[in-house]
Design an enzyme around this catalytic site. Structure first.
Site, PDB file in Angstrom:
ATOM      1  N   HIS A   1       0.798  -1.223   0.000  1.00  0.00           N
ATOM      2  CA  HIS A   1       0.000   0.000   0.000  1.00  0.00           C
ATOM      3  C   HIS A   1       0.828   1.269   0.000  1.00  0.00           C
ATOM      4  O   HIS A   1       0.413   2.280  -0.563  1.00  0.00           O
ATOM      5  CB  HIS A   1      -1.050  -0.063   1.097  1.00  0.00           C
ATOM      6  CG  HIS A   1      -2.160  -0.967   0.680  1.00  0.00           C
ATOM      7  ND1 HIS A   1      -2.157  -2.315   0.949  1.00  0.00           N
ATOM      8  CD2 HIS A   1      -3.249  -0.726  -0.090  1.00  0.00           C
ATOM      9  CE1 HIS A   1      -3.226  -2.860   0.394  1.00  0.00           C
ATOM     10  NE2 HIS A   1      -3.903  -1.925  -0.242  1.00  0.00           N
TER      11      HIS A   1
ATOM     12  N   ARG B   1     -10.174   5.125  -0.944  1.00  0.00           N
ATOM     13  CA  ARG B   1      -9.706   4.187   0.090  1.00  0.00           C
ATOM     14  C   ARG B   1      -9.838   4.876   1.444  1.00  0.00           C
ATOM     15  O   ARG B   1      -8.957   5.625   1.836  1.00  0.00           O
ATOM     16  CB  ARG B   1      -8.248   3.817  -0.141  1.00  0.00           C
ATOM     17  CG  ARG B   1      -7.998   2.885  -1.322  1.00  0.00           C
ATOM     18  CD  ARG B   1      -6.516   2.537  -1.380  1.00  0.00           C
ATOM     19  NE  ARG B   1      -6.230   1.433  -2.267  1.00  0.00           N
ATOM     20  CZ  ARG B   1      -5.867   1.567  -3.538  1.00  0.00           C
ATOM     21  NH1 ARG B   1      -5.770   2.752  -4.088  1.00  0.00           N
ATOM     22  NH2 ARG B   1      -5.598   0.495  -4.275  1.00  0.00           N
TER      23      ARG B   1
ATOM     24  N   ARG C   1     -15.078   3.160  -0.303  1.00  0.00           N
ATOM     25  CA  ARG C   1     -14.947   1.779   0.163  1.00  0.00           C
ATOM     26  C   ARG C   1     -14.939   1.762   1.683  1.00  0.00           C
ATOM     27  O   ARG C   1     -14.280   2.595   2.311  1.00  0.00           O
ATOM     28  CB  ARG C   1     -13.646   1.199  -0.382  1.00  0.00           C
ATOM     29  CG  ARG C   1     -13.442  -0.247  -0.010  1.00  0.00           C
ATOM     30  CD  ARG C   1     -12.292  -0.847  -0.739  1.00  0.00           C
ATOM     31  NE  ARG C   1     -11.016  -0.335  -0.267  1.00  0.00           N
ATOM     32  CZ  ARG C   1      -9.841  -0.725  -0.756  1.00  0.00           C
ATOM     33  NH1 ARG C   1      -9.810  -1.588  -1.759  1.00  0.00           N
ATOM     34  NH2 ARG C   1      -8.721  -0.246  -0.285  1.00  0.00           N
TER      35      ARG C   1
ATOM     36  N   ASN D   1      -5.358  -6.066  -7.816  1.00  0.00           N
ATOM     37  CA  ASN D   1      -4.149  -6.283  -6.998  1.00  0.00           C
ATOM     38  C   ASN D   1      -4.307  -7.525  -6.128  1.00  0.00           C
ATOM     39  O   ASN D   1      -3.434  -8.386  -6.085  1.00  0.00           O
ATOM     40  CB  ASN D   1      -3.894  -5.090  -6.070  1.00  0.00           C
ATOM     41  CG  ASN D   1      -3.821  -3.783  -6.820  1.00  0.00           C
ATOM     42  OD1 ASN D   1      -3.546  -3.774  -8.008  1.00  0.00           O
ATOM     43  ND2 ASN D   1      -4.082  -2.688  -6.132  1.00  0.00           N
ATOM     44  N   ASP D   2      -5.427  -7.577  -5.438  1.00  0.00           N
ATOM     45  CA  ASP D   2      -5.627  -8.736  -4.576  1.00  0.00           C
ATOM     46  C   ASP D   2      -6.008  -9.965  -5.374  1.00  0.00           C
ATOM     47  O   ASP D   2      -5.593 -11.071  -5.054  1.00  0.00           O
ATOM     48  CB  ASP D   2      -6.695  -8.425  -3.514  1.00  0.00           C
ATOM     49  CG  ASP D   2      -6.085  -7.665  -2.352  1.00  0.00           C
ATOM     50  OD1 ASP D   2      -4.989  -8.064  -1.915  1.00  0.00           O
ATOM     51  OD2 ASP D   2      -6.667  -6.665  -1.905  1.00  0.00           O
TER      52      ASP D   2
ATOM     53  N   CYS E   1     -10.422  -1.320 -10.437  1.00  0.00           N
ATOM     54  CA  CYS E   1      -9.787  -0.242  -9.679  1.00  0.00           C
ATOM     55  C   CYS E   1      -8.409  -0.636  -9.156  1.00  0.00           C
ATOM     56  O   CYS E   1      -7.797   0.087  -8.385  1.00  0.00           O
ATOM     57  CB  CYS E   1     -10.689   0.235  -8.545  1.00  0.00           C
ATOM     58  SG  CYS E   1     -11.025  -1.051  -7.338  1.00  0.00           S
TER      59      CYS E   1
HETATM   60  C1  PEP Z   1      -7.107  -4.156  -5.186  1.00  0.00           C
HETATM   61  O1  PEP Z   1      -6.964  -5.116  -4.412  1.00  0.00           O
HETATM   62  O2  PEP Z   1      -6.873  -4.231  -6.410  1.00  0.00           O
HETATM   63  C2  PEP Z   1      -7.567  -2.855  -4.692  1.00  0.00           C
HETATM   64  C3  PEP Z   1      -7.921  -1.900  -5.519  1.00  0.00           C
HETATM   65  O3  PEP Z   1      -7.574  -2.656  -3.359  1.00  0.00           O
HETATM   66  P1  PEP Z   1      -6.282  -2.477  -2.446  1.00  0.00           P
HETATM   67  O4  PEP Z   1      -5.094  -2.313  -3.356  1.00  0.00           O
HETATM   68  O5  PEP Z   1      -6.500  -1.296  -1.584  1.00  0.00           O
HETATM   69  O6  PEP Z   1      -6.229  -3.765  -1.684  1.00  0.00           O
HETATM   70 MG    MG Z   2      -7.780  -5.058  -2.415  1.00  0.00          MG
END
Ligand code: PEP
Ligand code: MG
Length: 753
Positions: A361, A468, A504, A625-626, A673
């Site tokens: 992050h 966020r 979120r 990302n996750d 996103c």
């Molecule tokens: C993601 O997981 O792609 C996302 C947008 O959320 P974060 O990066 O805050 O986990």
């Molecule tokens: Mg995420």
């Protein structure tokens, strides 16, 4: 054996330089294995030779003079095969070669193991014995373990140039890590030292030696006082023998011992925390080496006392300075989002940290701020970097310390070229995000930092695709209250109204810690994260939902997004709470319509529950990302596996394409996103797959818009079709690079060597 291993490892890691580490290692190994010889051969990538670097048992004059090619002799054979070689009668082996200078003809038995770091061969570790001896399985395992340990130390020494051959000409040292935020910078290092950590105290020359000595004495006096008080408190509860330990501590801290040595070191030209760290380290190393259990235990005491004194010294020296150089490159073991906020933006030129990876992050925040960043620089010698001039390359994940004039000039011109490109792209930023064949691709921004809201931005986007909310929580000192949150959210909603703002709910856990709500878990990314936490703490979620609703009064541009959803039940529970919040606020006279609600698709389970989710919510947003980390089982925060983390992995692309298709069938809008949406090549693929909108960090907008304005929807669809037929991430990347090259868009991608 395990105890010996542990001690040798401690000593090697604690050695001040590579020579000392190697010398210690070969001696300890020889002793532990009761053998005659232990030697280390370093592999030199330039000459492709193995050079004898350290030995105990062979002629010491041979060190630095005996070298052999890979494949030559038994040592060369170990390097060639990259596997251990265990021979009872070495001279009988067809590959045996005799080197007169070493005097090794007397030795019959041979055991050699390769030293490999991240798949790269660095050298060979060898033990030999005069009489015939079959080294057993335990010997082999011991030497392999030692080799693996030495690999890390060597890789570090190679990276820093502390081996006799400098890593780069001109004394320049190069460190590599994971490219985490694009851009390049030239600047001066400011080290963020974690408090009370003796290993990361930077070296500094004192401006006032006498002052350093005075504050050292004060700090020591305060620790003596603490220990005396603790001794008194415990006097009635512990045995006389244990109580005597407090006396030992007092003696260690007395004028004659620690304090005098540290004072001497200060007078030699080191500030008090650095001098203390040096002296404590030296004592600890010595004590850990002795063959006496009692004294070895004392090493822990000395370390503990050192930390206590350091903590007092650091009370008055802030963790980071108040005055920053004009072009600050912030360097630390782990840099938090909060620390980032402490440096004035106009002075923050770059960011480097030992931990973390490209979708950590802190990397995401750095990208949002447009700060070049490299994370996961595991080999960084933090204490020695303070004040150094560096060149940071956030595209390629590199940090050059003490750059040569030639390198600096090269980077100055690359930085100028990049600035020119930004200026050119700026000219089309007010034009629509529309393909040449008329397809409009709505672009949104990810926010969470106060600086994200700017007037010019609003005209260029279709809204905020991801706010966020955890970022303001992370820089607070306690959970912000309802009114406080409502003010923050109102700011966001007002700045972008009438455009939609997707907020979120709190997504903490993983690598997002709140200082006042620590979550300590073995596997934080598989643990208590996102909605799992907030459903377990309805009081926190309720306050947040109420604050969002309250803030949206009269604006009606709020949308709510639920993170880390794994089960349909979680959505039901969250919706029930939302309805309750609306009802309760209504009873208080605050009437708000029910906002649109969406689910983040980031846990792979949701891929298979889309129909059920679609019945409950209004839209989807893919957290690529996750989704990438969970599909590939690669911790997004772990630099060791960073090369495996790739949103362009065929499995991820296949999952994304399917999500776009299924959402179309279910008639639910779907956005991406995650960071993939902000990569021009990724954005083209997502457009071709049929996603309805893309949300990214504001600095990514110009490149993505430029790509969309030059590639037709049809071409993007063909690109998806071609790409989905490829089997490896490498093939996908090469194909994307080639196509963007044909479309004259290669300049939009991060520069490659
Ligand atoms: C993601 O997981 O792609 C996302 C947008 O959320 P974060 O990066 O805050 O986990
Ligand atoms: Mg995420």
């Amino acid at each position: 054996m395990l105890e010996v291993l542990r001690r040798v490892i401690q000593e090697v890691n604690g050695a001040r330089n590579l020579d000392a580490a190697l010398a210690t290692m070969v001696r300890r190994i020889r002793k532990a294995m009761h053998t005659d010889v232990c030697s280390f051969y370093l592999y030199d990538g330039e000459t492709q030779e193995l050079v004898l670097m350290e030995t105990i048992g062979l002629h010491s004059q041979a060190v630095g003079h005996v070298s052999l090619r890979v494949g030559e002799g038994l040592v060369g054979l170990v390097a060639e095969r990259e596997e251990p070689l265990n021979l009872e009668d070495a001279p009988a082996h067809p590959r045996f070669r005799y080197f007169e200078a070493t005097g090794e003809e007397r030795y019959s038995s041979f055991l050699g193991v390769p030293i490999i770091h991240q798949r790269r061969m660095l050298g060979v570790l060898v033990v030999q014995q005069a009489e015939k001896r079959r080294y057993d399985e335990e010997d082999e395992a011991f030497l392999i373990t030692m080799g693996a340990q030495l690999a890390g130390v060597l890789a570090h020494a190679l990276a820093t140039g502390s081996l006799s051959r400098p890593a780069l000409p001109g004394g320049q040292a190069l460190f590599t890590g994971v490219a985490a935020s694009p851009g390049m910078a030239i600047g001066e290092v400011v080290v963020v030292a974690p408090l009370s950590d003796l290993n990361s105290v930077p070296d500094l020359i004192p401006t006032d030696v006498e002052y350093e000595i005075v504050r050292l004495k004060e700090a020591i006096e305060r620790v003596r006082e603490e220990i005396r008080a603790a001794g008194e408190r415990l006097a009635s509860r512990i045995s006389a023998q244990e109580l005597a330990l407090f006396e030992v501590y007092q003696q260690m801290l007395s004028e004659a011992a620690l304090s005098q040595e540290v004072e001497k070191r200060i007078r030699e030209g080191q500030w008090a925390p650095g001098a203390l760290a040096d002296v404590v380290r030296r004592h600890v190393q010595y004590l850990e080496r002795v063959d006496d259990d009692y004294l070895r235990e004392r090493a822990a005491d000395v370390r503990d006392l050192g930390r206590r004194v350091l903590a007092h010294l650091q009370e008055e020296t802030p963790q980071i300075p108040h005055v920053f150089p004009e072009s600050t490159i912030l360097v630390g073991d782990e840099i938090s989002v909060a620390t980032l906020g402490e440096v004035p933006r106009e002075r923050l030129a770059g960011l480097v940290s030992v931990r973390g990876s490209s979708t950590s992050h802190v990397a995401i925040v750095a990208r949002a701020m447009g700060v070049p960043t490299v994370l996961g620089m595991v080999d960084l010698p933090l204490p020695r970097l303070s004040g150094a001039e560096v060149v940071l390359d956030g595209h390629r994940g590199r940090l050059f310390v003490r750059p040569s004039d030639e390198l600096k000039t090269r980077y100055q011109s690359l930085i100028a070229e990049e600035a020119a490109l930004v200026e050119v792209l700026e000219h089309e930023q007010d034009l629509p995000s529309e393909t040449p064949d008329g397809h409009v691709m709505p672009l949104m921004v990810n926010t969470g930092l106060a600086i994200d809201t700017s007037v010019s931005l609003k005209k260029r986007i279709s809204g905020v695709g991801l706010y966020r909310t955890e970022v303001p929580f992370m820089i607070a000192e306690r959970f912000p209250g309802e009114q406080e949150q409502a003010r923050l959210y109102r700011d966001q909603l007002e700045s972008f109204a009438p455009l939609p703002v997707v907020m979120r709910t709190l997504d903490i856990g993983g690598d997002k810690d709140l200082p006042y709500f620590p979550i300590d878990e073995a596997n934080p990314f598989l643990g208590w994260r996102g909605i799992r936490v907030t459903l377990d703490h309805p009081e926190v979620l309720m306050v947040q939902l109420r604050a969002m609703l309250r803030a949206s009064q009269g604006l009606d541009n709020l949308q709510i997004l639920l993170p880390m959803v794994t089960n349909v039940d979680e959505v039901d529970d969250a919706l029930r709470m939302l309805d309750r919040a609306i009802r309760e606020l209504g009873e208080e006279g605050i009437v708000t319509p029910r906002p649109r609600v969406g689910v983040m698709l980031e846990v792979p389970a949701t891929l298979y529950q889309l129909d059920a989710l679609a019945e409950r919510v209004d839209f989807f947003s893919v957290g690529s990302n996750d989704l990438t980390q969970y599909l590939l089982a690669v911790d997004r925060n772990n630099p060791r596996v960073a090369s495996l983390y790739d949103a362009c992995h065929p499995a991820v692309l296949c999952a994304m394409a399917r999500l776009a298709e299924d959402s179309k069938r279910l008639k639910k809008p779907i956005c991406v996103c995650g960071e993939m949406a902000g990569d021009p090549a990724g954005a083209l693929l997502l457009m071709g797959m049929g996603f309805d909108s893309l949300s990214m960090n504001a600095p990514s907008l110009p490149r993505v818009r430029a790509a969309i304005r030059r590639v037709s929807l049809d071409a993007a669809k063909t690109l998806v079709h071609e790409t989905l037929a490829l089997n490896t991430p490498g093939a996908v990347r090469s194909h994307l690079f080639a196509r963007l090259g044909e479309w004259q868009l290669a300049h939009l991608l991060p520069p490659r060597d």
